[in-house]
Scaffold this active site. Sequence first.
Site, PDB file in Angstrom:
ATOM      1  N   GLN A   1      -6.388  -1.533   2.441  1.00  0.00           N
ATOM      2  CA  GLN A   1      -5.842  -1.232   3.755  1.00  0.00           C
ATOM      3  C   GLN A   1      -6.758  -0.235   4.471  1.00  0.00           C
ATOM      4  OE1 GLN A   1      -2.267   1.319   4.596  1.00  0.00           O
ATOM      5  NE2 GLN A   1      -1.359  -0.650   5.170  1.00  0.00           N
TER       6      GLN A   1
ATOM      7  N   PRO B   1       0.833  -1.206   0.000  1.00  0.00           N
ATOM      8  CA  PRO B   1       0.000   0.000   0.000  1.00  0.00           C
ATOM      9  C   PRO B   1       0.866   1.253   0.000  1.00  0.00           C
ATOM     10  CG  PRO B   1       0.075  -0.963   2.187  1.00  0.00           C
ATOM     11  CD  PRO B   1       0.772  -1.918   1.281  1.00  0.00           C
TER      12      PRO B   1
ATOM     13  N   TYR C   1      -0.058   5.846  13.028  1.00  0.00           N
ATOM     14  CA  TYR C   1      -1.495   6.074  12.947  1.00  0.00           C
ATOM     15  C   TYR C   1      -2.183   5.439  14.165  1.00  0.00           C
ATOM     16  CZ  TYR C   1      -0.066   7.524   8.306  1.00  0.00           C
ATOM     17  OH  TYR C   1       0.573   8.160   7.274  1.00  0.00           O
TER      18      TYR C   1
ATOM     19  N   ARG D   1      -0.707  -5.173   9.044  1.00  0.00           N
ATOM     20  CA  ARG D   1       0.620  -4.681   8.696  1.00  0.00           C
ATOM     21  C   ARG D   1       1.289  -4.075   9.925  1.00  0.00           C
ATOM     22  NH1 ARG D   1       3.261  -0.486   4.283  1.00  0.00           N
ATOM     23  NH2 ARG D   1       4.619  -2.053   3.372  1.00  0.00           N
TER      24      ARG D   1
ATOM     25  N   THR E   1       0.445   5.631  -0.169  1.00  0.00           N
ATOM     26  CA  THR E   1      -0.343   6.853  -0.249  1.00  0.00           C
ATOM     27  C   THR E   1      -0.013   7.573  -1.555  1.00  0.00           C
ATOM     28  OG1 THR E   1      -0.363   7.086   2.146  1.00  0.00           O
ATOM     29  CG2 THR E   1      -0.802   9.065   0.860  1.00  0.00           C
TER      30      THR E   1
END
Length: 354
Positions: free
Chosen positions: A100, A25, A182, A229, A27
């Site tokens: 994700q 993944p 996050y 992940r 961004t």
Amino acid sequence: MSLSKIFEPVLLGDLQLANRIVMAPMTRNRADLDGTANALMAEYYAQRAGAGLIVAEGAWPSPAGQAYCRQPGIATTRQVEGWRQVTDAVHAKGGRIVLQLMHSGRIGSRHIKPSGVETLSCSALQAKGEIWTDAAGMQPFDMPRALSTDEVRAVVSEHAQAAKNALVAGFDGVELHGTSGYLAMQFLSSATNQRSDEYGGAAPARARFAFECLQAMAAAIGAGRVGLRLNPGNTYNDTADEDSAATHAELMRQASTLGLAYLHVMKAPTVEIDAFALARTHFKGPLILNDGFDGDSAEAALRAGQGEAVSFARHFIANPDLPARLAREQVLARFDRKTLYSAGPAGYTDYPLA
């Protein structure tokens, strides 16, 4: 080295992969302003459908979870419909794709989120650093409000609903984003979690939020379609832990009880932690390894039994047909860093096929 192992099929939970090459993944900030995936994103992912599995970029499960401008969500009917054109395009080319799920927690800005949407975290601690906003340029991260215990449980439920939405959108599964500072990592890390309820304190309690999200997602769509992940030792976005290896091992052990499709583990940024060995010891399930691989190093890792699949990030940006190029042992193209997060097709869908 002759590449063969990476082109073997593999079963990860309920996910049958044609090869062991995973697109990690990344961004890319190309969604519509309301977080809806669009035709440009469908083209981008379809170009890369030769991967055994695509893990699509982190999508927010609720508006409070949005971190970045033009970041996709998976919370509204329109967003579900937008993602459907992406999954249809990937499946039409024989690919597999999971989404994700990424709640950003304290990483974000009121200049990005819809009006009136709060920035929330496990504790009221502002992250050091700044974030780009289309509306006001670079801005400091917001000061978050600490979630109440009932609100934490509500966010867990949001992850379950997001997983259901992802399947309606045509995804083959979902992956929980548990790194990069996050929300899941904010709960996990001792420096960012100062709670005194059942979600704070020792490592088993700090791991509880991520575990309950995985548990709820598994109950919603089946554990064999859920991945996780992790990146032990990661300090991105102002996170730190008193013993990152031990804390991540605790979450790995908890996650092992759920029968997940896979653990997607990134190489630790510090030599003191062998993330792959840590995962192999404490997670009883398939591993996807991420280590800045090239073809030879990926093949070697698989032959050594370190994991069941390998993921590539930056190589998939400028090499949309990466598996074919690896098979032909071609020199890989380099990506343009200036267009990683800009709007439009430049540096996104205009990299040529070999």
